[in-house]
Write a protein that holds these residues in place. Structure first.
Motif, PDB file in Angstrom:
ATOM      1  N   SER A 162      30.034  42.454  39.453  1.00 46.77           N
ATOM      2  CA  SER A 162      30.313  43.154  40.510  1.00 46.77           C
ATOM      3  C   SER A 162      31.707  43.076  41.211  1.00 46.77           C
ATOM      4  N   ASN A 163      32.236  44.111  41.875  1.00 49.12           N
ATOM      5  CA  ASN A 163      33.739  44.116  42.188  1.00 49.12           C
ATOM      6  C   ASN A 163      33.639  43.579  43.475  1.00 49.12           C
ATOM      7  N   CYS A 217      41.706  44.968  34.460  1.00 47.92           N
ATOM      8  CA  CYS A 217      40.238  44.814  34.624  1.00 47.92           C
ATOM      9  C   CYS A 217      39.703  46.091  34.176  1.00 47.92           C
ATOM     10  N   TRP A 255      35.680  48.099  33.180  1.00 51.80           N
ATOM     11  CA  TRP A 255      34.125  47.775  33.123  1.00 51.80           C
ATOM     12  C   TRP A 255      33.674  48.050  31.668  1.00 51.80           C
ATOM     13  N   LEU A 307      32.476  43.818  34.582  1.00 53.80           N
ATOM     14  CA  LEU A 307      33.834  43.693  34.864  1.00 53.80           C
ATOM     15  C   LEU A 307      34.541  42.773  34.281  1.00 53.80           C
ATOM     16  N   CYS A 334      37.968  41.084  33.176  1.00 53.81           N
ATOM     17  CA  CYS A 334      39.562  41.013  33.475  1.00 53.81           C
ATOM     18  C   CYS A 334      40.089  39.987  32.654  1.00 53.81           C
TER      19      CYS A 334
END
Length: 231
Positions: free
Chosen positions: A161-162, A183, A185, A194, A196
């Motif tokens: 989740s972001n 970052c 998906w 997600l 990064c």
């Protein structure tokens, strides 16, 4: 007569030793007499005739190009590398003064004038934070957080989740997981994740706000202030 030959032999031996030392000295000087381009703010593309570029003498015989930029059009600084940094010709990623830096080494006269080196030995090695259930907010001193070596040179942060309070894992990025900083998906093991990526020293502490996000927030703030003044 015997004394004469002894003295003559000693003289010839002494003369030979002096000549040998002179030849060795000349060879050493020739190998060490290496000049490198130097510029802290080098023109891009590189131009040796630029006013910002000078030539400096290298006692070690090594020249270097360095950058912290991972883009194709990276701007390099040029000069003499610190002792021990260069041992082979080519480029590799090294941690220098806590900063992940691409270092390109060469040992020919004025060899560090290429716009973009073609020989690459990296990225090689980095240190990342690691935690399967990272504390929120992130605390590198937490007992749940450790440091791990990254053979790929990349550090990663993963989440499903972001959201600000999302559960996050951190660690070294596996091979081919990261190809650029930032970052995105990705589908990992059939799960939308997600990812990064970064490759500075212990850089996976968090995600910096992008310039576009900052600009958007700034614009929204200005509009809010103007609206309040209007009413």
């Amino acid at each position: 007569m015997n004394i004469f030959y002894v003295i003559l032999s000693i003289f010839i031996l002494y003369t030979s030793i002096i000549q040998c030392n002179n030849i060795t000295s000349d060879i050493s000087n020739e190998r060490a007499a290496n000049y490198c381009y130097f510029c802290s703010n080098c023109p891009n593309p590189f131009d040796p005739s630029s006013a910002f570029v000078t030539e400096v003498y290298s006692k070690t015989g090594w020249c270097a190009m360095m950058t912290t930029d991972d883009s194709t059009y990276a701007s390099y600084t040029r000069g003499i590398p610190p002792g021990g940094v260069c041992t082979v010709n080519g480029c590799s990623w090294k941690t220098m003064s806590g900063v992940y830096t691409r270092v390109c080494c060469c040992n020919q006269n004025l060899c560090n004038g290429a716009s973009e080196p073609t020989t690459t030995l990296g990225p090689i090695g980095n240190t990342c934070y690691s935690c399967s259930t990272c504390p929120l907010p992130f605390d590198q001193l937490s007992s749940y957080v450790s440091e791990i070596y990254s053979a790929t040179g990349w550090c990663a942060k993963k989440s499903l989740s972001n959201a600000v309070n999302a559960v996050v894992t951190r660690g070294a990025a596996e091979l081919n997981l990261c190809i650029s900083s930032g970052c995105t998906w990705r589908i990992i093991a059939e799960v939308n994740t997600l990812i990064c990526c970064c490759r500075d020293y212990k850089c996976n502490t968090g995600v910096s706000t992008s310039k576009s996000t900052i600009a958007l927030l700034s614009t929204a703030l200005i509009i809010t202030i103007i609206s309040r003044k209007s009413f």
